[in-house]
Design a protein around this motif. Structure first.
Motif, PDB file in Angstrom:
ATOM      1  N   LEU A   1     -22.042 -55.074  35.754  1.00  0.00           N
ATOM      2  CA  LEU A   1     -20.948 -55.815  36.378  1.00  0.00           C
ATOM      3  C   LEU A   1     -21.397 -56.636  37.588  1.00  0.00           C
ATOM      4  O   LEU A   1     -20.616 -57.394  38.146  1.00  0.00           O
ATOM      5  CB  LEU A   1     -19.843 -54.850  36.820  1.00  0.00           C
ATOM      6  CG  LEU A   1     -19.079 -54.118  35.724  1.00  0.00           C
ATOM      7  CD1 LEU A   1     -17.975 -53.275  36.326  1.00  0.00           C
ATOM      8  CD2 LEU A   1     -18.473 -55.089  34.716  1.00  0.00           C
ATOM      9  N   GLN A   2     -22.660 -56.460  37.995  1.00  0.00           N
ATOM     10  CA  GLN A   2     -23.136 -57.183  39.175  1.00  0.00           C
ATOM     11  C   GLN A   2     -23.492 -58.609  38.791  1.00  0.00           C
ATOM     12  O   GLN A   2     -24.654 -58.957  38.632  1.00  0.00           O
ATOM     13  CB  GLN A   2     -24.346 -56.486  39.788  1.00  0.00           C
ATOM     14  CG  GLN A   2     -24.037 -55.108  40.337  1.00  0.00           C
ATOM     15  CD  GLN A   2     -25.291 -54.310  40.597  1.00  0.00           C
ATOM     16  OE1 GLN A   2     -26.386 -54.853  40.605  1.00  0.00           O
ATOM     17  NE2 GLN A   2     -25.151 -53.010  40.790  1.00  0.00           N
ATOM     18  N   SER A   3     -22.462 -59.425  38.663  1.00  0.00           N
ATOM     19  CA  SER A   3     -22.685 -60.799  38.256  1.00  0.00           C
ATOM     20  C   SER A   3     -21.548 -61.650  38.783  1.00  0.00           C
ATOM     21  O   SER A   3     -20.405 -61.198  38.855  1.00  0.00           O
ATOM     22  CB  SER A   3     -22.727 -60.878  36.729  1.00  0.00           C
ATOM     23  OG  SER A   3     -22.645 -62.212  36.304  1.00  0.00           O
ATOM     24  N   ASN A   4     -21.886 -62.886  39.176  1.00  0.00           N
ATOM     25  CA  ASN A   4     -20.818 -63.777  39.640  1.00  0.00           C
ATOM     26  C   ASN A   4     -19.849 -64.115  38.527  1.00  0.00           C
ATOM     27  O   ASN A   4     -18.724 -64.519  38.771  1.00  0.00           O
ATOM     28  CB  ASN A   4     -21.415 -65.067  40.195  1.00  0.00           C
ATOM     29  CG  ASN A   4     -22.130 -64.814  41.501  1.00  0.00           C
ATOM     30  OD1 ASN A   4     -21.794 -63.873  42.218  1.00  0.00           O
ATOM     31  ND2 ASN A   4     -23.129 -65.625  41.796  1.00  0.00           N
ATOM     32  N   TRP A   5     -20.319 -63.956  37.287  1.00  0.00           N
ATOM     33  CA  TRP A   5     -19.443 -64.267  36.156  1.00  0.00           C
ATOM     34  C   TRP A   5     -18.261 -63.307  36.095  1.00  0.00           C
ATOM     35  O   TRP A   5     -17.221 -63.621  35.537  1.00  0.00           O
ATOM     36  CB  TRP A   5     -20.209 -64.216  34.842  1.00  0.00           C
ATOM     37  CG  TRP A   5     -21.198 -65.328  34.713  1.00  0.00           C
ATOM     38  CD1 TRP A   5     -22.549 -65.230  34.791  1.00  0.00           C
ATOM     39  CD2 TRP A   5     -20.910 -66.719  34.523  1.00  0.00           C
ATOM     40  NE1 TRP A   5     -23.127 -66.475  34.648  1.00  0.00           N
ATOM     41  CE2 TRP A   5     -22.144 -67.404  34.480  1.00  0.00           C
ATOM     42  CE3 TRP A   5     -19.730 -67.456  34.378  1.00  0.00           C
ATOM     43  CZ2 TRP A   5     -22.235 -68.779  34.301  1.00  0.00           C
ATOM     44  CZ3 TRP A   5     -19.812 -68.835  34.201  1.00  0.00           C
ATOM     45  CH2 TRP A   5     -21.056 -69.479  34.165  1.00  0.00           C
ATOM     46  N   LEU A   6     -18.443 -62.095  36.646  1.00  0.00           N
ATOM     47  CA  LEU A   6     -17.351 -61.112  36.633  1.00  0.00           C
ATOM     48  C   LEU A   6     -16.092 -61.706  37.248  1.00  0.00           C
ATOM     49  O   LEU A   6     -15.020 -61.675  36.646  1.00  0.00           O
ATOM     50  CB  LEU A   6     -17.771 -59.845  37.402  1.00  0.00           C
ATOM     51  CG  LEU A   6     -16.648 -58.836  37.687  1.00  0.00           C
ATOM     52  CD1 LEU A   6     -16.201 -58.139  36.414  1.00  0.00           C
ATOM     53  CD2 LEU A   6     -17.080 -57.783  38.697  1.00  0.00           C
ATOM     54  N   THR A   7     -16.231 -62.281  38.459  1.00  0.00           N
ATOM     55  CA  THR A   7     -15.087 -62.826  39.162  1.00  0.00           C
ATOM     56  C   THR A   7     -14.451 -63.962  38.356  1.00  0.00           C
ATOM     57  O   THR A   7     -13.241 -63.976  38.128  1.00  0.00           O
ATOM     58  CB  THR A   7     -15.526 -63.343  40.546  1.00  0.00           C
ATOM     59  OG1 THR A   7     -16.426 -62.390  41.100  1.00  0.00           O
ATOM     60  CG2 THR A   7     -14.358 -63.519  41.467  1.00  0.00           C
ATOM     61  N   ALA A   8     -15.299 -64.887  37.903  1.00  0.00           N
ATOM     62  CA  ALA A   8     -14.784 -66.032  37.147  1.00  0.00           C
ATOM     63  C   ALA A   8     -14.087 -65.558  35.869  1.00  0.00           C
ATOM     64  O   ALA A   8     -13.002 -66.047  35.519  1.00  0.00           O
ATOM     65  CB  ALA A   8     -15.931 -66.977  36.793  1.00  0.00           C
ATOM     66  N   HIS A   9     -14.690 -64.599  35.197  1.00  0.00           N
ATOM     67  CA  HIS A   9     -14.169 -64.092  33.927  1.00  0.00           C
ATOM     68  C   HIS A   9     -12.800 -63.425  34.134  1.00  0.00           C
ATOM     69  O   HIS A   9     -11.839 -63.726  33.430  1.00  0.00           O
ATOM     70  CB  HIS A   9     -15.175 -63.094  33.356  1.00  0.00           C
ATOM     71  CG  HIS A   9     -14.783 -62.442  32.079  1.00  0.00           C
ATOM     72  ND1 HIS A   9     -14.485 -63.160  30.936  1.00  0.00           N
ATOM     73  CD2 HIS A   9     -14.638 -61.134  31.744  1.00  0.00           C
ATOM     74  CE1 HIS A   9     -14.178 -62.317  29.963  1.00  0.00           C
ATOM     75  NE2 HIS A   9     -14.255 -61.081  30.431  1.00  0.00           N
ATOM     76  N   VAL A  10     -12.714 -62.545  35.117  1.00  0.00           N
ATOM     77  CA  VAL A  10     -11.470 -61.794  35.324  1.00  0.00           C
ATOM     78  C   VAL A  10     -10.354 -62.722  35.801  1.00  0.00           C
ATOM     79  O   VAL A  10      -9.226 -62.659  35.304  1.00  0.00           O
ATOM     80  CB  VAL A  10     -11.697 -60.629  36.307  1.00  0.00           C
ATOM     81  CG1 VAL A  10     -10.393 -59.918  36.604  1.00  0.00           C
ATOM     82  CG2 VAL A  10     -12.699 -59.641  35.727  1.00  0.00           C
TER      83      VAL A  10
END
Lengths: 450, 279
Positions: free
Chosen positions: B130-139
């Motif tokens: 989960l340590q990824s900037n994509w997490l924020t964008a995705h959610v």
């Protein structure tokens, strides 16, 4: 064109009804896939007939685009005549009435305002009135084709990836190097040489205070022709690409090491216990010099029964006996109680008077890597950008056409405003209101009486 | 933790919002509409503060990350997105009746997060995947998309109730609901926003999966269900834009689409999945 239109097959292929049916089938089959997936793996999505559905959908999409494109192109090239009267017949016409002004002056003033703000300004003067036409967002006519082209890009990328790419995995124990991986294709597995070696110097796991893993890291070296070309730390979400192949941190575990501790029970001497330690390929003496033991193989998972070691015992007379020793002997006994008596190869008491068992196999951590090459991924990502751009253009822009009529009405000048858009009539109305307001502001300058 | 306490109180505020909008619809008295709007804005302000506190607390614990990482946090954010989007719609349409159909969804989402025993409300550190900037964008994209679909769902339910209106009706409730055409158009606009955001959500997830696992699509149940949802709304848009569907049929599709959203969100946890929140 005419035979195309009457061709019943073409008529079916170009219909949006077919699109809707195919989309529904694709949805239903995908749902079924998620339900049966637990038993059968993701097989359904790689089956021929699932691909056929996607193929038909793409075909339908292409036919629809070919079928509609000429009409769109015609619309794109067409500039409507400015002197239409029908467009002005609205329920609530937008007009401005000006007194004591010159038609010519108003007309050129409005033209000046429109220029730069709108495109394709066309002017026509038929003596009684001046007609102006202008527009914006003409390219919006193509936006839906951009969306559909993006879908084809994504599918093309997927096809390229599945033909020319591969996806596999490899486990590298610490201190070791590999030069081939296991490639998975659906349920099939095969080996594939990489053409270079990957060396795992160390695998680390870091934990948070509460015990959840914080970081998995493999320190890798990439070796070509015996020379280390690249060194790097591989982390989750931070893949390393080397010679077109990308490595991803995906799992970890331990494998049996080279060292093994064997417990020997002397059945004659009242079960006297002796421990001996041996290394793979090396020999050790048995108690009382009653022979010599060599570890000739250590397996991580032998016959699906867990870790095992092959020991070769040489008697003082020079006779050799080989025995497979299983680490989880007690658990295996529960399921296959007679297994160790069946064959002398598995019988730990076959070399009299001793009974051998594995006390411990030293373990070495390994790192589990996902290894992939996907030459189609660029197409997929370009498709992603195109689909977003296409959807934004499709939903938030439209081809908006504006007509302005400047006519003399009983000595006054009457400006009428009308418009049409290929979609989003509400937005068009708002645009017309704004234009009316701005024209009122602009023309306000020439109203000496107000 | 203070943030979970704040957020559980917001649950009650949203319940009172729902009551106020409902009383407005039943009595037709504008006063309740004003109360409802004030309550909603108060609620979302508190909600935002709660999320902010949680964010700050995670940094104080030394495991700082945006509060978008588990089921609890996603439900909190889903509820917040619904209310934010609703406030925009209320502001634009100047019609408060939609609130009675939309605020209960935000209330339910928050109530489930705050009061279900199955949901851990603790701040957990991010596991490596989960340590990824994509997490924020995705959610963010997914849940704003879901929120837009939730609004469209609410509007479709309103459409069905409005259909029972007779020309000589004096039902206050139905009188306050916007006309069929307005509902149809609003619901469509929500589907458009939702579709665009869902597309972005799938894409961000896909790009993320590619950098984490080396595969942008692996037919994981959650991925597949998000595709199913996407296909349902894609069908709705084609039917509407090309075949001119209006009114009842798009409304039915919007309901089916939202059921798919709910299954993508919750149902998939009963199937094995990479996304099963507690990996």
């Amino acid at each position: 064109m005419t035979d195309k239109k009457t061709n019943p097959l073409w008529n079916i292929l170009r219909s949006v009804k077919l699109t809707l049916i195919l989309l529904s089938i694709l949805a239903v089959v995908s749902i079924i896939g998620t339900i049966i997936q637990q038993q059968e793996g993701a097989g359904i999505y790689h089956s021929i007939w699932f691909r056929m559905i996607i193929f038909f959908l793409s075909f339908n999409l292409i036919v629809c685009s070919i079928d509609r494109f000429p009409a769109t192109l015609k619309l794109f090239r067409l500039t409507p005549s400015p002197d239409r009267s029908k467009v002005f017949e609205e329920d609530a016409p937008r007009t401005i009435l000006l007194s004591n002004v010159d038609v010519e002056q108003v007309s050129s003033g409005i033209q000046e305002y429109l220029r730069g703000r709108f495109r394709n300004l066309v002017i026509k003067d038929n003596g009684n009135a001046a007609f102006l036409y202008c527009e914006k967002g003409r390219f919006s006519l193509f936006s839906v084709y951009l969306v559909h082209l993006s879908v084809l890009f994504i599918l093309t990328g997927a096809i390229i990836g599945s033909i020319f790419g591969f996806n596999g995995y490899v486990n590298i124990p610490e201190g070791e190097a590999i030069d081939s991986i296991t490639v998975t294709k659906g349920a099939l597995e095969s080996h594939k040489g990489l053409g270079f070696s990957v060396y795992c110097e160390k695998f680390h796991v870091d934990y948070y205070d509460n015990g959840t893993p914080k970081e998995y890291r493999s320190d890798l070296g990439f070796i070509v022709n015996g020379k280390e070309v690249l060194k790097g730390s591989l982390l989750v979400n931070h893949p390393i690409k080397f010679m077109g192949v990308t490595f991803y941190q995906s799992s970890y575990g331990t494998v049996p090491g080279d060292k093994i501790r064997i417990k020997i029970i002397n059945d004659e001497k009242g079960a006297e216990e002796t421990m001996i330690e041996a290394e793979l390929g090396k020999s050790a003496m048995l108690p009382d010099n009653k022979g010599e033991l060599t570890i000739s193989d250590i397996r991580d998972n032998f016959m699906n029964l867990g870790p095992a070691a092959l020991v070769v015992i040489k008697s003082p007379e020079g006779e050799a006996t080989s025995i497979w020793l299983f680490k989880d002997r007690d658990t295996i006994m529960k399921s296959y109680s007679d297994m160790f008596e069946l064959s002398p190869k598995f019988n730990p008491s076959v070399y009299k008077p001793f009974t051998f068992s594995i006390d411990d196999i030293g373990s070495v951590p390994y790192t589990g890597l996902q290894v992939a090459r996907d030459p189609g991924v660029q197409f997929v990502f370009i498709g992603f950008i195109m689909i977003i751009a296409g959807l934004v253009l499709t939903f938030f822009t439209s081809h908006r056409k504006f007509w302005i009529r400047i006519a003399d009405e009983k000595g006054d000048v009457k400006i009428s405003l009308a418009g049409m858009a290929n979609k989003n009539p509400v937005g068009m109305d708002r645009d017309l209101d704004r234009l009316l307001l701005n024209l009122k502001k602009t023309t306000g300058k020439w109203r000496p009486n107000d | 933790m203070i943030n979970t306490v704040i957020l559980s109180y917001i649950t009650f505020i949203y319940f009172f919002c729902f009551l106020a909008y409902l009383i407005l619809l039943v009595t037709g008295r504008q006063m309740f509409g004003r109360i409802a709007t004030i309550l909603t804005i108060t609620g979302v302000a508190g909600h935002t503060i709660g999320i902010g506190f949680r964010w700050v607390e995670s940094y104080k614990l030394g495991i700082g990350h945006a509060p978008l990482s588990n089921l609890y946090e996603s439900l909190i954010f889903f509820s917040w997105s619904i209310i934010m989007l609703y406030i925009l719609v209320e502001k634009r349409t100047r019609n408060k009746s939609i609130g009675a159909f939309v605020t209960p969804l935000a209330f339910l989402s928050l109530a489930y997060a705050s009061f279900s025993d199955n949901i851990k409300d603790g701040i957990q550190p991010l596991v490596p995947a989960l340590q990824s900037n994509w997490l924020t964008a995705h959610v963010i994209t997914c849940f704003f998309g879901y929120a837009a679909f939730a609004l469209s769902f609410g509007m479709s339910l309103m459409y069905f109730s409005k259909m029972s209106e007779t020309p000589d009706n004096n039902n206050v409730f139905l009188n306050l609901i916007p006309g069929l055409n307005v509902l149809d158009e609003l619901s469509y606009q929500m589907v458009v926003i939702g579709f665009l955001l869902l597309t972005l959500g799938i894409i961000t997830g896909s790009v993320w999966a590619h950098s984490a696992w080396g595969s942008y699509w692996s037919w994981d149940p959650k991925e597949t269900w998000s595709l199913v949802t996407w296909l349902v709304y894609a069908s709705l848009l084609h039917a509407r834009l090309i075949r001119g569907w209006k009114g009842k049929r798009p409304a039915i599709f919007s309901v089916i689409g939202f059921l798919c959203v709910l299954f993508t969100y919750f149902g998939v946890n009963y199937l094995s999945s990479l996304h099963s929140y507690d990996f």
